[in-house]
Design a protein around this motif. Sequence first.
Motif, PDB file in Angstrom:
ATOM      1  N   ASN A  94       0.695  -1.121  -0.101  1.00 26.13           N
ATOM      2  CA  ASN A  94      -0.107  -0.373   0.100  1.00 26.13           C
ATOM      3  C   ASN A  94       0.787   1.500  -0.101  1.00 26.13           C
ATOM      4  OD1 ASN A  94      -2.114  -1.235   0.329  1.00 26.13           O
ATOM      5  ND2 ASN A  94      -1.914  -1.541   2.541  1.00 26.13           N
ATOM      6  N   VAL A  95       0.929   1.876  -1.361  1.00 26.53           N
ATOM      7  CA  VAL A  95       2.284   2.871  -0.988  1.00 26.53           C
ATOM      8  C   VAL A  95       0.670   4.001  -0.764  1.00 26.53           C
ATOM      9  CG1 VAL A  95       2.562   4.491  -2.377  1.00 26.53           C
ATOM     10  CG2 VAL A  95       2.910   2.415  -3.224  1.00 26.53           C
ATOM     11  N   ALA A  96       0.920   4.833   0.504  1.00 30.66           N
ATOM     12  CA  ALA A  96       0.496   5.776   1.128  1.00 30.66           C
ATOM     13  C   ALA A  96       0.799   7.157   0.413  1.00 30.66           C
ATOM     14  CB  ALA A  96       0.090   6.448   2.237  1.00 30.66           C
ATOM     15  N   PHE A  97      -0.148   8.027  -0.748  1.00 29.96           N
ATOM     16  CA  PHE A  97       0.487   9.200  -0.860  1.00 29.96           C
ATOM     17  C   PHE A  97      -0.267   9.997  -0.993  1.00 29.96           C
ATOM     18  CE2 PHE A  97       2.135  11.796  -4.721  1.00 29.96           C
ATOM     19  CZ  PHE A  97       4.165  11.998  -3.835  1.00 29.96           C
ATOM     20  N   ASN A  98      -0.187  10.787  -0.493  1.00 33.65           N
ATOM     21  CA  ASN A  98      -1.422  12.494  -0.671  1.00 33.65           C
ATOM     22  C   ASN A  98      -2.263  11.752   0.421  1.00 33.65           C
ATOM     23  OD1 ASN A  98      -2.511  13.879  -0.808  1.00 33.65           O
ATOM     24  ND2 ASN A  98      -3.616  14.084  -2.229  1.00 33.65           N
ATOM     25  N   TYR A  99      -1.964  11.130   1.442  1.00 30.88           N
ATOM     26  CA  TYR A  99      -2.348  10.546   2.999  1.00 30.88           C
ATOM     27  C   TYR A  99      -2.485  11.256   3.583  1.00 30.88           C
ATOM     28  CZ  TYR A  99      -4.055   7.168   5.985  1.00 30.88           C
ATOM     29  OH  TYR A  99      -4.516   6.849   7.151  1.00 30.88           O
ATOM     30  N   GLY A 100      -3.684  11.294   4.404  1.00 36.58           N
ATOM     31  CA  GLY A 100      -3.773  11.555   6.006  1.00 36.58           C
ATOM     32  C   GLY A 100      -4.953  11.172   6.343  1.00 36.58           C
ATOM     33  N   GLY A 101      -4.973  11.102   7.236  1.00 40.39           N
ATOM     34  CA  GLY A 101      -5.110   9.349   8.830  1.00 40.39           C
ATOM     35  C   GLY A 101      -7.043  10.304   8.048  1.00 40.39           C
ATOM     36  N   ARG A 102      -7.209  11.524   9.416  1.00 41.11           N
ATOM     37  CA  ARG A 102      -8.416  12.505   9.332  1.00 41.11           C
ATOM     38  C   ARG A 102      -8.744  12.332   7.995  1.00 41.11           C
ATOM     39  NH1 ARG A 102      -6.690  17.104  13.600  1.00 41.11           N
ATOM     40  NH2 ARG A 102      -6.942  15.787  14.970  1.00 41.11           N
ATOM     41  N   ASP A 103      -8.198  12.874   6.750  1.00 41.09           N
ATOM     42  CA  ASP A 103      -8.409  13.176   5.067  1.00 41.09           C
ATOM     43  C   ASP A 103      -9.698  11.819   5.020  1.00 41.09           C
ATOM     44  OD1 ASP A 103      -8.819  14.605   2.982  1.00 41.09           O
ATOM     45  OD2 ASP A 103      -7.547  12.680   2.055  1.00 41.09           O
ATOM     46  N   GLU A 104      -8.915  10.554   5.682  1.00 41.93           N
ATOM     47  CA  GLU A 104      -9.218   9.187   5.216  1.00 41.93           C
ATOM     48  C   GLU A 104     -10.670   9.222   5.972  1.00 41.93           C
ATOM     49  OE1 GLU A 104      -7.288   5.735   6.755  1.00 41.93           O
ATOM     50  OE2 GLU A 104      -8.153   4.722   4.993  1.00 41.93           O
ATOM     51  N   ILE A 105     -10.895   9.365   7.042  1.00 36.90           N
ATOM     52  CA  ILE A 105     -12.137   9.392   7.445  1.00 36.90           C
ATOM     53  C   ILE A 105     -12.897  10.235   7.335  1.00 36.90           C
ATOM     54  CG2 ILE A 105     -13.057   9.150  10.057  1.00 36.90           C
ATOM     55  CD1 ILE A 105     -10.335   8.736  11.141  1.00 36.90           C
ATOM     56  N   ILE A 106     -12.919  11.315   7.191  1.00 32.42           N
ATOM     57  CA  ILE A 106     -13.844  12.494   6.647  1.00 32.42           C
ATOM     58  C   ILE A 106     -14.316  12.131   4.989  1.00 32.42           C
ATOM     59  CG2 ILE A 106     -14.450  14.520   5.555  1.00 32.42           C
ATOM     60  CD1 ILE A 106     -12.418  15.330   7.245  1.00 32.42           C
ATOM     61  N   GLN A 107     -13.503  11.512   4.522  1.00 35.29           N
ATOM     62  CA  GLN A 107     -13.989  10.221   3.109  1.00 35.29           C
ATOM     63  C   GLN A 107     -14.596   9.009   3.176  1.00 35.29           C
ATOM     64  OE1 GLN A 107     -13.724   7.287   0.958  1.00 35.29           O
ATOM     65  NE2 GLN A 107     -12.235   6.831   1.941  1.00 35.29           N
ATOM     66  N   ALA A 108     -14.390   8.539   4.266  1.00 38.89           N
ATOM     67  CA  ALA A 108     -14.838   7.183   4.753  1.00 38.89           C
ATOM     68  C   ALA A 108     -16.699   7.602   5.281  1.00 38.89           C
ATOM     69  CB  ALA A 108     -14.683   6.124   5.510  1.00 38.89           C
ATOM     70  N   VAL A 109     -16.810   8.909   6.160  1.00 39.64           N
ATOM     71  CA  VAL A 109     -18.098   9.548   6.693  1.00 39.64           C
ATOM     72  C   VAL A 109     -18.692  10.205   5.527  1.00 39.64           C
ATOM     73  CG1 VAL A 109     -18.973  10.951   7.831  1.00 39.64           C
ATOM     74  CG2 VAL A 109     -17.096   9.658   8.975  1.00 39.64           C
ATOM     75  N   HIS A 168     -15.451   1.622   4.088  1.00 40.47           N
ATOM     76  CA  HIS A 168     -14.834   2.836   3.073  1.00 40.47           C
ATOM     77  C   HIS A 168     -13.712   3.548   3.472  1.00 40.47           C
ATOM     78  CE1 HIS A 168     -19.803   3.025   1.751  1.00 40.47           C
ATOM     79  NE2 HIS A 168     -19.924   1.986   3.138  1.00 40.47           N
ATOM     80  N   MET A 169     -13.051   2.587   4.647  1.00 39.89           N
ATOM     81  CA  MET A 169     -11.561   3.312   4.589  1.00 39.89           C
ATOM     82  C   MET A 169     -10.684   2.470   3.282  1.00 39.89           C
ATOM     83  SD  MET A 169     -10.959   5.075   7.313  1.00 39.89           S
ATOM     84  CE  MET A 169     -12.720   4.956   8.954  1.00 39.89           C
ATOM     85  N   TYR A 170      -9.368   3.360   3.094  1.00 41.22           N
ATOM     86  CA  TYR A 170      -8.671   3.738   1.475  1.00 41.22           C
ATOM     87  C   TYR A 170      -8.303   1.759   1.573  1.00 41.22           C
ATOM     88  CZ  TYR A 170      -8.707   8.341   0.746  1.00 41.22           C
ATOM     89  OH  TYR A 170      -8.602   9.479   0.395  1.00 41.22           O
ATOM     90  N   THR A 171      -8.340   1.236   2.929  1.00 45.59           N
ATOM     91  CA  THR A 171      -7.794  -0.055   3.231  1.00 45.59           C
ATOM     92  C   THR A 171      -8.884  -1.408   3.049  1.00 45.59           C
ATOM     93  OG1 THR A 171      -7.361   0.433   5.756  1.00 45.59           O
ATOM     94  CG2 THR A 171      -5.901   0.378   4.653  1.00 45.59           C
ATOM     95  N   SER A 172      -9.661  -0.903   2.935  1.00 45.61           N
ATOM     96  CA  SER A 172     -10.617  -1.867   2.810  1.00 45.61           C
ATOM     97  C   SER A 172     -10.451  -3.021   2.709  1.00 45.61           C
ATOM     98  CB  SER A 172     -12.216  -1.296   2.149  1.00 45.61           C
ATOM     99  OG  SER A 172     -12.418  -2.083   2.029  1.00 45.61           O
ATOM    100  N   GLY A 173     -10.871  -3.866   3.372  1.00 47.10           N
ATOM    101  CA  GLY A 173     -10.375  -5.919   2.906  1.00 47.10           C
ATOM    102  C   GLY A 173      -9.460  -6.021   3.372  1.00 47.10           C
ATOM    103  N   LEU A 174      -8.757  -4.656   4.062  1.00 49.03           N
ATOM    104  CA  LEU A 174      -6.885  -5.900   4.574  1.00 49.03           C
ATOM    105  C   LEU A 174      -6.742  -5.357   6.079  1.00 49.03           C
ATOM    106  CD1 LEU A 174      -4.767  -3.293   2.616  1.00 49.03           C
ATOM    107  CD2 LEU A 174      -5.023  -6.250   2.244  1.00 49.03           C
ATOM    108  N   PRO A 175      -6.632  -6.427   6.489  1.00 53.86           N
ATOM    109  CA  PRO A 175      -6.549  -6.042   8.101  1.00 53.86           C
ATOM    110  C   PRO A 175      -5.563  -4.985   8.601  1.00 53.86           C
ATOM    111  CG  PRO A 175      -4.543  -8.072   7.115  1.00 53.86           C
ATOM    112  CD  PRO A 175      -5.630  -7.458   6.506  1.00 53.86           C
TER     113      PRO A 175
END
Length: 254
Positions: free
Chosen positions: A143-158, A179-186
Amino acid sequence: MIAAVQDQQPATQSLLPERVPRHVGIIMDGNGRWAKARGLPRTEGHRQGTENLRRVIKACVEFGVPILTIYAFSTENWRRPPLEVRLLLTILETVIDRELKELHENGVRIRHIGQTDRLSPALQKKIHDACEYTKDNQRLVLNVAFNYGGRDEIIQAVREVVRAGIPADDITEEVLNQHMYTSGLPDPDLIIRTSGEIRGSNFLIWQAAYAEYYFTPIYWPDFDREQLLEAIWEYSRRTRRFGQTDEQLDIPDE
Ligand code: IPE
Ligand code: IPE
Ligand code: MG
């Protein structure tokens, strides 16, 4: 006997497969300071950092780590000088061009986590094509986290959850996970940060709720196979209680 086992130096043969983390996240930090310490431009630190990634990917395969998430560019990294931002974007492009074939041959599946909208259409296409090209590979998920932010990810999931019209009472951890980018992964078991900084910097903040953290003062370009082995070794000796007690987990006294 137990003490003797615990004192052993980490060696691949002594890593118990069931104690190897299934998912490792790495905050690859310290490229700039690595370069500065050598009187070199930051550019060189990033170049060496990229070289190092090859070694670490190989080592993950060797140690039997099936999922690796690397933090390459955060949503906050746009605040860096424009020239450095441009360089980091170019590095991603170059790495895809140069490494894709070999990664594919080595069974690496590339996934991107983060937003692509601020990236050029050409780079967006390159990322998309690399993910498509490697999608059936099974040895290592990268998984390449590029232009990644945890808060940003939660906002887009919501936002996705709301758009899907999911009633409030039906929202569970599973729903948000989907709905997270990591969907399907542990979730990540182990998060490593190099360079001596002791913080998370917005990396996998949802998924790392129960991750083990490993901090090392080594700068990322110097974090090699032995360093990774050391981190995994230390991880393998930790007790993960997930809220329970040692007695419940049937762990004997020291
Ligand atoms: C990590 O190294 C790479 C990225 C954040 C892209 P840094 O560039 O943060 O290096 P330091 O922290 O300045 O040494
Ligand atoms: C975190 O490193 C982001 C990446 C490794 C890509 P930074 O060097 O940008 O983190 P802070 O800003 O010092 O916390
Ligand atoms: Mg840094």
